[in-house]
Motif scaffolding. Sequence first.
Motif, PDB file in Angstrom:
ATOM      1  N   VAL A 151      -2.933   8.386  -7.248  1.00  0.00           N
ATOM      2  CA  VAL A 151      -3.766   9.298  -6.445  1.00  0.00           C
ATOM      3  C   VAL A 151      -5.128   8.677  -6.161  1.00  0.00           C
ATOM      4  CG1 VAL A 151      -5.098  11.413  -6.721  1.00  0.00           C
ATOM      5  CG2 VAL A 151      -2.643  11.454  -7.017  1.00  0.00           C
ATOM      6  N   GLN A 152      -5.690   8.011  -7.194  1.00  0.00           N
ATOM      7  CA  GLN A 152      -7.007   7.397  -6.969  1.00  0.00           C
ATOM      8  C   GLN A 152      -6.955   6.324  -5.913  1.00  0.00           C
ATOM      9  OE1 GLN A 152      -8.428   6.101 -10.797  1.00  0.00           O
ATOM     10  NE2 GLN A 152      -9.825   7.840 -10.929  1.00  0.00           N
ATOM     11  N   GLU A 153      -5.890   5.488  -5.969  1.00  0.00           N
ATOM     12  CA  GLU A 153      -5.754   4.423  -4.983  1.00  0.00           C
ATOM     13  C   GLU A 153      -5.662   5.011  -3.576  1.00  0.00           C
ATOM     14  OE1 GLU A 153      -6.156   1.302  -5.331  1.00  0.00           O
ATOM     15  OE2 GLU A 153      -5.691   0.885  -3.235  1.00  0.00           O
ATOM     16  N   ARG A 154      -4.870   6.058  -3.466  1.00  0.00           N
ATOM     17  CA  ARG A 154      -4.693   6.658  -2.131  1.00  0.00           C
ATOM     18  C   ARG A 154      -6.017   7.218  -1.611  1.00  0.00           C
ATOM     19  NH1 ARG A 154       0.833  10.177  -2.562  1.00  0.00           N
ATOM     20  NH2 ARG A 154       2.217   8.464  -3.138  1.00  0.00           N
ATOM     21  N   TYR A 155      -6.709   7.903  -2.512  1.00  0.00           N
ATOM     22  CA  TYR A 155      -7.992   8.471  -2.092  1.00  0.00           C
ATOM     23  C   TYR A 155      -8.967   7.375  -1.710  1.00  0.00           C
ATOM     24  CZ  TYR A 155      -7.746  13.498  -2.817  1.00  0.00           C
ATOM     25  OH  TYR A 155      -7.471  14.822  -2.694  1.00  0.00           O
ATOM     26  N   ARG A 156      -8.962   6.307  -2.472  1.00  0.00           N
ATOM     27  CA  ARG A 156      -9.874   5.202  -2.175  1.00  0.00           C
ATOM     28  C   ARG A 156      -9.615   4.677  -0.775  1.00  0.00           C
ATOM     29  NH1 ARG A 156     -10.446  -0.148  -2.257  1.00  0.00           N
ATOM     30  NH2 ARG A 156      -8.212  -0.457  -2.441  1.00  0.00           N
ATOM     31  N   GLN A 157      -8.345   4.448  -0.462  1.00  0.00           N
ATOM     32  CA  GLN A 157      -8.049   3.927   0.873  1.00  0.00           C
ATOM     33  C   GLN A 157      -8.439   4.925   1.957  1.00  0.00           C
ATOM     34  OE1 GLN A 157      -3.935   3.071   0.549  1.00  0.00           O
ATOM     35  NE2 GLN A 157      -4.265   1.099  -0.430  1.00  0.00           N
ATOM     36  N   TYR A 158      -8.128   6.182   1.682  1.00  0.00           N
ATOM     37  CA  TYR A 158      -8.443   7.216   2.675  1.00  0.00           C
ATOM     38  C   TYR A 158      -9.940   7.275   2.947  1.00  0.00           C
ATOM     39  CZ  TYR A 158      -9.289  11.998   4.236  1.00  0.00           C
ATOM     40  OH  TYR A 158      -9.739  13.104   4.896  1.00  0.00           O
ATOM     41  N   ARG A 159     -10.725   7.307   1.868  1.00  0.00           N
ATOM     42  CA  ARG A 159     -12.165   7.390   2.049  1.00  0.00           C
ATOM     43  C   ARG A 159     -12.709   6.140   2.698  1.00  0.00           C
ATOM     44  NH1 ARG A 159     -12.779   9.837  -3.864  1.00  0.00           N
ATOM     45  NH2 ARG A 159     -12.315  12.006  -3.330  1.00  0.00           N
ATOM     46  N   LEU A 160     -12.110   5.005   2.362  1.00  0.00           N
ATOM     47  CA  LEU A 160     -12.561   3.761   2.995  1.00  0.00           C
ATOM     48  C   LEU A 160     -12.403   3.856   4.502  1.00  0.00           C
ATOM     49  CD1 LEU A 160     -13.367   0.818   2.028  1.00  0.00           C
ATOM     50  CD2 LEU A 160     -11.025   0.227   2.517  1.00  0.00           C
ATOM     51  N   VAL A 161     -11.228   4.286   4.903  1.00  0.00           N
ATOM     52  CA  VAL A 161     -10.964   4.384   6.337  1.00  0.00           C
ATOM     53  C   VAL A 161     -11.903   5.374   7.001  1.00  0.00           C
ATOM     54  CG1 VAL A 161      -9.243   5.155   7.997  1.00  0.00           C
ATOM     55  CG2 VAL A 161      -8.570   3.662   6.132  1.00  0.00           C
ATOM     56  N   LEU A 162     -12.064   6.530   6.363  1.00  0.00           N
ATOM     57  CA  LEU A 162     -12.937   7.553   6.973  1.00  0.00           C
ATOM     58  C   LEU A 162     -14.369   7.082   7.097  1.00  0.00           C
ATOM     59  CD1 LEU A 162     -12.068  11.125   5.751  1.00  0.00           C
ATOM     60  CD2 LEU A 162     -11.719  10.080   7.947  1.00  0.00           C
TER      61      LEU A 162
END
Lengths: 218, 171
Positions: free
Chosen positions: A73-84
């Motif tokens: 979950v952390q990895e996914r959130y990290r990527q998501y926030r990076l993109v945003l």
Amino acid sequence: MLPVLRRCCPGPVPLPALAAALGPGPFPGLCPGWSPRAVPARGRKTRHDPPSKSKAGRVNLPPPVDPEELLVVQERYRQYRLVLDALRAEFRAEVLQKKREERLAAEDSAEELEEHRRLMAWNDEENARQQKRREERARKEEEEQKRRKLEIAEKQARKMEAFLEEKEKEVLQLQEEAKTFITPENLEARIEECLDNPRNYNFAIDKDGRIVKRTVLS
Amino acid sequence: MPMKGRFPVRRTLQYLSQGDVVFKSSVKVMTVNYNTAGELSEGARKFVFFNIPQIQYKNPWVQIMLFRNMTPSPFLRFYLDNGEQVLVDVEDKTNKEITEHVKKILGKSKEMLEKEERERKKLSHPATFGPKKYHLRECMCEIEGQVPCPAFVPLPKEMRGKYKAAMKNEA
């Protein structure tokens, strides 16, 4: 083990007893959590009151976490926030750039410069007019000054003349009077004359200065 | 006690906002050289006393400096951001003439000011409501034609939660 998971490890308290004591929790076995029925509520005591003796050994552990799930979950959130964040920064930069370009275009346009030059030329003309006015004023001031000086000089000359005339007149008058002076030469003649013509001062005058009455000289 | 100075009206917001000289963005510094005595400097003195507060209020980012009794005649000097200096001779002019002159050469025109005003208005929508900092009204109850605030006018009981719940319980 992840540092965040350390919170979930039970402390020196005997857990099974506590787990058995509480009702059905969401994660059976590991640690007691707040059941959905009981939520933190202040109730009778304020925040400044000390906790009761029954809570002496209470260990409030956070909800248990599955490490693999957490990682995923952390990895996914990290990527998501990076993109945003990247998108946001991109849009922000674009908008700023557009604004800046618009502003510069508005300022540097040829007509603006032309207008500015025209206004500056007008200003210079105005200054030139002001200069002329100032010179005019200075010239008038000078003339005025000269005129005044001349006047003063004339007045002075006239005064001197009048004074001299006065003095002349006085001198002439004195000369005239000198003819009637009594000198040692004509002293006797004058005495004789006075004795021969007695003058009578016994008269009265009215308010207008005319002689009213004369007394006969005795 | 609240009135300070010889003409305290100069300190009022109404007076200050009546100033109509808004400089172009290229003007950075304004310098005024004037004399404290003399008939010819009278206009400049009045300008400094009455109009400079208005100008500074409308142009908070322009630096204004005053120099007294340094030159025999009064003048204004503007320093633009491209290094250009603009000299304005103000000897023997009234303060009104000086302001008109300055407005003409370096002030933003009326159309420009209006355009900027319109641009600013476009950024915010007057129909929205929210925090006072960004909107005109804070709550929907303040908008005309909407349900008034229940703090002042109680809601009809059909709209109240307890009545609706009671009705549901009954039924």
